[in-house]
Design a protein around this motif. Structure first.
Motif, PDB file in Angstrom:
ATOM      1  N   SER A 264      72.550 -13.036  24.389  1.00 32.34           N
ATOM      2  CA  SER A 264      72.641 -13.728  25.678  1.00 32.34           C
ATOM      3  C   SER A 264      72.425 -12.752  26.837  1.00 32.34           C
ATOM      4  O   SER A 264      71.909 -13.140  27.895  1.00 32.34           O
ATOM      5  CB  SER A 264      73.999 -14.415  25.815  1.00 32.34           C
ATOM      6  N   ASP A 267      68.636 -12.022  27.213  1.00 38.13           N
ATOM      7  CA  ASP A 267      67.899 -13.140  27.809  1.00 38.13           C
ATOM      8  C   ASP A 267      67.840 -13.056  29.330  1.00 38.13           C
ATOM      9  O   ASP A 267      66.994 -13.706  29.956  1.00 38.13           O
ATOM     10  CB  ASP A 267      68.542 -14.469  27.410  1.00 38.13           C
ATOM     11  N   THR A 268      68.741 -12.270  29.940  1.00 32.41           N
ATOM     12  CA  THR A 268      68.755 -12.176  31.403  1.00 32.41           C
ATOM     13  C   THR A 268      67.640 -11.279  31.936  1.00 32.41           C
ATOM     14  O   THR A 268      67.353 -11.297  33.135  1.00 32.41           O
ATOM     15  CB  THR A 268      70.106 -11.642  31.907  1.00 32.41           C
ATOM     16  N   ASP A 270      63.812 -10.858  31.630  1.00 33.18           N
ATOM     17  CA  ASP A 270      62.654 -11.612  31.157  1.00 33.18           C
ATOM     18  C   ASP A 270      61.401 -10.746  31.261  1.00 33.18           C
ATOM     19  O   ASP A 270      61.078 -10.225  32.337  1.00 33.18           O
ATOM     20  CB  ASP A 270      62.501 -12.884  32.002  1.00 33.18           C
ATOM     21  N   ARG A 291      67.260 -12.120  35.606  1.00 34.38           N
ATOM     22  CA  ARG A 291      67.749 -13.460  35.928  1.00 34.38           C
ATOM     23  C   ARG A 291      69.278 -13.460  35.892  1.00 34.38           C
ATOM     24  O   ARG A 291      69.902 -13.766  34.874  1.00 34.38           O
ATOM     25  CB  ARG A 291      67.160 -14.465  34.954  1.00 34.38           C
ATOM     26  N   GLY A 292      69.868 -13.101  37.005  1.00 30.87           N
ATOM     27  CA  GLY A 292      71.316 -13.017  37.096  1.00 30.87           C
ATOM     28  C   GLY A 292      72.019 -14.330  36.869  1.00 30.87           C
ATOM     29  O   GLY A 292      73.184 -14.354  36.438  1.00 30.87           O
ATOM     30  N   GLU A 293      71.320 -15.445  37.087  1.00 36.45           N
ATOM     31  CA  GLU A 293      71.963 -16.747  36.909  1.00 36.45           C
ATOM     32  C   GLU A 293      72.265 -17.040  35.438  1.00 36.45           C
ATOM     33  O   GLU A 293      73.072 -17.925  35.124  1.00 36.45           O
ATOM     34  CB  GLU A 293      71.081 -17.855  37.481  1.00 36.45           C
ATOM     35  N   LEU A 294      71.632 -16.290  34.527  1.00 40.45           N
ATOM     36  CA  LEU A 294      71.880 -16.483  33.103  1.00 40.45           C
ATOM     37  C   LEU A 294      73.005 -15.590  32.577  1.00 40.45           C
ATOM     38  O   LEU A 294      73.339 -15.648  31.389  1.00 40.45           O
ATOM     39  CB  LEU A 294      70.604 -16.206  32.298  1.00 40.45           C
ATOM     40  N   LEU A 295      73.568 -14.777  33.449  1.00 46.65           N
ATOM     41  CA  LEU A 295      74.604 -13.840  33.021  1.00 46.65           C
ATOM     42  C   LEU A 295      75.847 -14.588  32.549  1.00 46.65           C
ATOM     43  O   LEU A 295      76.371 -15.451  33.266  1.00 46.65           O
ATOM     44  CB  LEU A 295      74.965 -12.900  34.177  1.00 46.65           C
ATOM     45  N   MET A 301      76.689  -7.179  35.823  1.00 46.64           N
ATOM     46  CA  MET A 301      75.375  -6.578  35.646  1.00 46.64           C
ATOM     47  C   MET A 301      75.152  -5.506  36.706  1.00 46.64           C
ATOM     48  O   MET A 301      75.361  -5.742  37.892  1.00 46.64           O
ATOM     49  CB  MET A 301      74.275  -7.649  35.745  1.00 46.64           C
TER      50      MET A 301
END
Length: 305
Positions: A264, A267-268, A270, A291-295, A301
């Motif tokens: 996971s 995935d942040t 890309d 993509r910090g919104e996927l943290l 981070m």
């Protein structure tokens, strides 16, 4: 080194993801294949890879240069795995420094698992940066419980290229003879392998629980991240071409055992080819985004590069 004497001990698990690329160079040659750049070459997988040992060597060399320049104290940041004195000699010196004179099998069995064995383990960790971070196997102490094999909290994985690479073998000619009796027209032929372009991804995992046992501090972690950021700038070579750290992200969990799976976290970051591109030849052919919104929750981070 007891746990209570460690300054600024790390308390949270960390994962590190980094991207680096190579242009017209050999990032990690295989001596069993004529120094060809390492490549999977199994079942159509033509991605290249760089071993964790190669990355650790660059980190060690960066820290050692700082020690030799007087920027870090040698009694805390010495490097165990490096050219020079044999490892057994270093082990003997360390044992004598804490009052252990008998290092034969009988002497080791007498201290194995006891306080003197733990003191020897801690002394190795206290002096050598690479021992307390990466761990070490000390064959001279093979009959001890603590000092024979020191497990390090910093584990470096292989770095795989994001896409397939196409190594090229270059033929080189030297324009000077080697010996006096050689004709001046005699030319020595040689060769060198290069990767025209490759973008590699690596992962480092840091266990806070193991770090407490070896004495890795927050200052050590800062040095590790600094070494990762600058190791290619300090390790320039014509054979390695142009190697550049492109992205360096540190994930700090809120607990010692972690709060998210590595998948996971990866995935942040890309990494994909630009539209219409199928054969990357430079970093600009990629789109790299964080993509910090996927943290996941409870993970911080830190984007270093």
């Amino acid at each position: 080194m007891s746990e209570k004497t460690v300054l600024n001990p790390i308390t949270n698990k960390c994962d590190i993801l980094f991207l680096f690329d190579v242009v017209d160079g050999n990032p990690n040659g295989d001596p069993d294949a004529g120094n060809r750049p390492r490549q999977h070459r199994v079942d159509g997988d033509m991605r290249g890879f760089v071993t964790g040992e190669c990355i650790k060597r660059k980190i060690r060399d960066y820290v050692l240069r700082k020690v030799e320049a007087g920027e870090l104290p040698a009694d805390k940041y010495d490097i165990y795995i490096r050219p020079g004195k044999p490892l057994d000699f270093k082990c003997q010196e360390m044992a004598k420094s804490i009052g252990i004179e008998k290092l034969d099998k009988k002497g080791q069995k007498e201290i194995s698992g006891k306080e003197k064995d733990k003191e020897l383990h801690d002394a190795m960790c206290a002096r050598y940066f690479d021992v307390r971070t990466f761990g070490a196997v000390n064959t001279l102490f093979s009959d001890t419980a603590y000092s024979a094999a020191i497990r390090g909290p910093v584990q470096v994985t292989f770095c795989d290229s994001v896409h397939d690479i196409e190594p090229e073998r270059l033929t080189l000619t030297r324009c000077v003879a080697t010996k006096d009796n050689e004709d001046e027209k005699n030319r020595t032929m040689g060769d060198r392998w290069i990767v025209p372009y490759g973008l590699y991804k690596g992962v480092i995992r840091v266990s806070a629980e193991v770090a407490k046992k070896t004495g890795v501090s927050a200052d050590d972690m800062s040095l590790l991240i600094e070494a990762l950021e600058w190791m290619f700038e300090e390790d320039q070579s014509a054979a390695r071409g142009l190697m550049t750290m492109r992205k360096l992200v540190v994930f700090e969990h809120s607990t010692a055992r972690g709060k998210a799976h590595l998948s996971s976290l990866m995935d942040t970051v890309d990494v994909k080819l630009c539209n219409g591109m199928d054969a990357p030849s430079r970093y600009e052919d990629y789109e790299v985004g964080v993509r910090g919104e996927l943290l996941p929750p409870n993970v911080k981070m830190h984007v270093v590069v």
